[in-house]
Design a protein around this motif. Sequence first.
Motif, mmCIF file in Angstrom:
data_model
loop_
_atom_site.group_PDB
_atom_site.id
_atom_site.type_symbol
_atom_site.label_atom_id
_atom_site.label_comp_id
_atom_site.label_asym_id
_atom_site.label_seq_id
_atom_site.Cartn_x
_atom_site.Cartn_y
_atom_site.Cartn_z
ATOM 1 N N LEU A 5 0.964 -1.180 -0.206
ATOM 2 C CA LEU A 5 0.133 0.003 -0.104
ATOM 3 C C LEU A 5 0.953 0.812 0.045
ATOM 4 O O LEU A 5 1.801 1.739 1.150
ATOM 5 N N PHE A 173 -0.840 12.103 -2.038
ATOM 6 C CA PHE A 173 -1.487 11.518 -0.928
ATOM 7 C C PHE A 173 -1.998 9.948 -0.383
ATOM 8 O O PHE A 173 -2.834 9.781 0.898
ATOM 9 N N ARG A 175 -2.884 6.542 -0.924
ATOM 10 C CA ARG A 175 -2.571 5.047 -1.230
ATOM 11 C C ARG A 175 -3.284 4.235 -1.841
ATOM 12 O O ARG A 175 -4.725 3.988 -1.036
ATOM 13 N N GLY B 22 -6.133 1.235 6.959
ATOM 14 C CA GLY B 22 -6.021 0.565 5.617
ATOM 15 C C GLY B 22 -4.824 0.217 5.494
ATOM 16 O O GLY B 22 -5.183 -1.480 4.742
ATOM 17 N N GLN B 31 -9.740 -4.655 -0.979
ATOM 18 C CA GLN B 31 -8.853 -3.428 -2.093
ATOM 19 C C GLN B 31 -8.347 -2.201 -1.115
ATOM 20 O O GLN B 31 -9.754 -2.518 0.043
ATOM 21 N N VAL B 32 -7.807 -1.652 -1.453
ATOM 22 C CA VAL B 32 -7.858 -0.502 -0.081
ATOM 23 C C VAL B 32 -7.471 0.645 -0.844
ATOM 24 O O VAL B 32 -6.636 1.072 -2.428
ATOM 25 N N GLN B 33 -7.653 2.065 -0.265
ATOM 26 C CA GLN B 33 -7.744 3.281 -0.624
ATOM 27 C C GLN B 33 -7.964 4.250 0.524
ATOM 28 O O GLN B 33 -8.467 3.828 1.077
ATOM 29 N N ASP B 34 -6.677 4.967 1.630
ATOM 30 C CA ASP B 34 -6.642 5.528 1.842
ATOM 31 C C ASP B 34 -5.774 6.965 2.385
ATOM 32 O O ASP B 34 -4.803 6.820 1.183
ATOM 33 N N ALA B 35 -6.047 7.833 2.708
ATOM 34 C CA ALA B 35 -5.940 9.058 2.887
ATOM 35 C C ALA B 35 -6.461 10.422 3.373
ATOM 36 O O ALA B 35 -6.982 10.482 4.259
#
Lengths: 413, 304, 310
Positions: A5, A173, A175, B22, B31-35
């Motif tokens: 990630l 920014f 991931r 995340g 499946q991941v999305q982090d912010a």
Amino acid sequence: MTRALITGNQAAAWGARLARAEYVPAFPITPQTEIIETLAKWIDHGAMDCRMVMLESEHSMITAAGAAAATGVRVFTATSSQGLMYAMEMLYSVPGMRAPLVLVNVSRGLQTPLTLEPDHNDVLAARDSGFLQIHCATCQEVLDQTLIAYRLAEHHKVRLPVLVNLDGFYLSFTREPVEIPEPAAVDRFLPGYDAETTRFHAGEPVSQGVAVLGSSPYSYFRYEDHLAALQGLPAYEAIAAEFAAQFGRDYAPVELYRSDDAEFALFMIGSFATKAKDAVDRMREAGWRVGLVRPRLLRPYPDAALRRALAGKRGVAVVDQNLSLGKGGILHSELASVLYGQPDAPPILASFIGGLGGRDIGPEEFFEMIRIVRQAAETGITPPPRLLFTENELREVRKMQAIAHVERKEAAK
Amino acid sequence: MYRIRFHGRGGQGMKTASRLLGTAFFLAGYQVQDAPRYGAERRGAPIFAFVRAAKAAIFERGIIREPDLVVVADDSLVPVPMAGVLQGADPHTVMLLNTGESAETWRHRLNYPGTLLTLPAEAAERAELRFVGATCAGAAARLLGVIPRETLAAALHQELAAHGEAVVQRNLDQALAAFDAMAEHAGCVGEGAAVGLDRAPAPAWVELPVDPADAAAAAIHAGATSVEVRTGLWRILRPVIDYARCNRCWWVCSEFCPDSAIKVVDGRPEIDYDHCKGCMICVAQCPPHAIAAVPERQFSEAKA
Amino acid sequence: MSEQIATIYKRMKDLPSTHILGAGTPMCAGCGGLQALHEVYDILGEKTVFVNAAGCMTLLAVYPFTPFRGSWLYTSMSSAPAGAQGVRDALDILLAKGRIPPEEDLAVAVLTGDGSAYGMGLSATSGAIERGLDFLYLCYDNEGYGNTGQQTSPATPHGAKTATATGPAGFGGYKKDLFAIWAAHRPAYVATVIGTEPLDLARKIEKAKAMKGPRLIIALAPCPTGWDFDPQQTVEVGKLAVKTGIWPLKEYENGQVTHTKVPSQRVPVEEYLKKQGRFAHLFAPQRDEATLAEIQAQVDAYWAGMEGEQ
């Protein structure tokens, strides 16, 4: 291969590392800074054999990048927004030196007013510079396209710098899971840099970046640069095909999503295009035949692939996250220029301006854009350009203006 | 798809919380999305971070409008409009608050339509504020119900390894304690649906009028309009002057206050709590030690 | 006093008799900048890459002609030192990796006019010095934007007429002390030179060549076109610049400034001024005694401040 990630910025740094970039002239700017911080950490701790130098401006940074590429090493650098503008003179200077390098731009809107948030006016201001342009929609694409960009820049028939673009915040920014290829696999795809004859050695004197007097050499050299840029299209296709064969990820010059049998298409670049995919899925669920057409390559412009992709469509909604003041959406104008006069061109090419300064584009707005294009296809009348901007947003601005003591006289009806 | 929003203040580890969760999702095969959502504002200012997780590819991006789970690390943010804690919350949305008050009190106060939970007191110890990110992530993982305890631990090791074993251990203790404490609510958060055509009213787009240049330029035609920004909301600790001990040497506290938030009235310093950010320079510099640092929570509880 | 290094240039006849800068450049006849450049190049040798900024000497290389036997790279008006950074770093990388043998290495030199050196390029120069870049900077200073027709630049002296200072008093400002600005960065070496004092120039370049790090040279460049004098007067004007003391020949090294050629009896500065059309208004129709006295007083004050230093 590792799956991790990582942010779009880290993906760009991984691209530079796996490409074995030897030299990184650097200058920090939000939202690019994490790229050079990541590289600096790797270099400081011996994970990357590379020399980084902090310049005193982006103008100097691109000068050093071009000069080092002209001397014969593999160069990586990165900037954003005002930095790209500050470097603009050198962005136009380096391509004519035919010195290949890769520049990552993290898109951010331009002042005035100053903003930290993304749109595409910065990168599109470099559109005519001679840097080839690749636009990314995911963090994975950022890493992969950085590798492809080196192959493209260094291709014998191209020999031009390449700019890889990612959106600030939404990719920089954010991931996402990214497959980080094994170095040995990348080495097979991207061998060490061959400077060819673009280099400085004591034994073979050369004068580079030389002036001309008179228009014939000027026209000749400039048009040769253009022809080299055009050579970038078949070169990119071949390199992308090779990349797909080796790594299993396909980066055709134009991404087509559910567009083959579509009557209507959304047309846009960058990370918001994945939001458009989501909207396409929802509209398909409702029985609307809609697809997405997303150019990855903006320079060279994939004319033929776009004509093919849009042939026979009833209407296209072009979403520009940029604004040519006094004209409108830049992608809209560019697309019109390749479709005009084509026998099977879509009759409706509607222009929407959205996403300025990082403004979100909601699913309901994608639906509405297609609704408008569908109606236009019925009437045959192209709708006027439309800014994606709601009553609530205007109300919010009016409140700010009141605080700013703006005395606004309502326009006479 | 799971859509989770973390709300806190700059410095409370909301980016860490989103990254822990995340990574935990990622290790659990999602499946991941982090912010994080950065602004120009600093430590103490409201910030948020988000996580999306799904078994299929994630096409959504940016701000989560319709969260399945909202985690609030600091209950003083709830009434702050710019923090947007309640934005998009509906009966489906689970709200998890770090608060000294009961869930019942908050449910009532907010007339909250969905499930509202609080972090158990032992997990919410104010002294452990610097671990509140890990606590929030641990609790969130349990509420989601799809992240095994050992996966949470592995994620924490992965994310915090660079800070050393001691930091990892303290955070791990906090995260796992919160995970365990939320056992009775395990899996109470469900995956929300995407916004389809059926529940997407047409956007209320407007035509922008042609405004005159003086209005349409980014120019502020007045001084010190920044006083309208209530930076007092950033504060966790409140400086309180004990006037019985105050020497009236206002030139110390008032001069050193970076925010012009200590007014001098008849030779007596007065703190402007609408704007004091809670840096505590005045507390540190006061010659007779007449300014105390009092947790802001005491005032909100007193008010409640 | 700086330490005395044995020089091979003891007399004029020790100077190189073959000149490596090619003839056929588009510089004006009588160019004092070109004179200095060819003298410098003779000492540096052709294993040098010049990184050039916008200025008169942009046009040294005009496709397909170049006077350089060695290499050259044109960059921009403001960033030649950054170009030198890129070339030097790249050469170092190639050397470190064994991709070029040591004998293929090049000395890196920056070549700019005063417009770039004193103004637009100062930030890039400051950065290069602070990074300790191993390079030699040669500024040909003709005290105006010569390539565009001698407008006022940050190096224009008080009282000079330029294309943008055409009033009866000429330019009202004062020439910037670039030597002091550069020296304040504490680089390895800073020197002033002039092509009309070739022995002094040769010794300084010889010395600079043997050093590492930032070495910066300002060459006053008598300019027949911009200063308005007959090209045959270039040497005379240059020698007067030194004899009147208006162009002190000096060097900075290890924190010390040393004057390398102190005029034993300074010629009045008006002897230098009256040779140049750009100062003609100081003499006719009537003498501008105030301005002449002011210029003389500044020269006198400079040298008064130097007393006891030698």
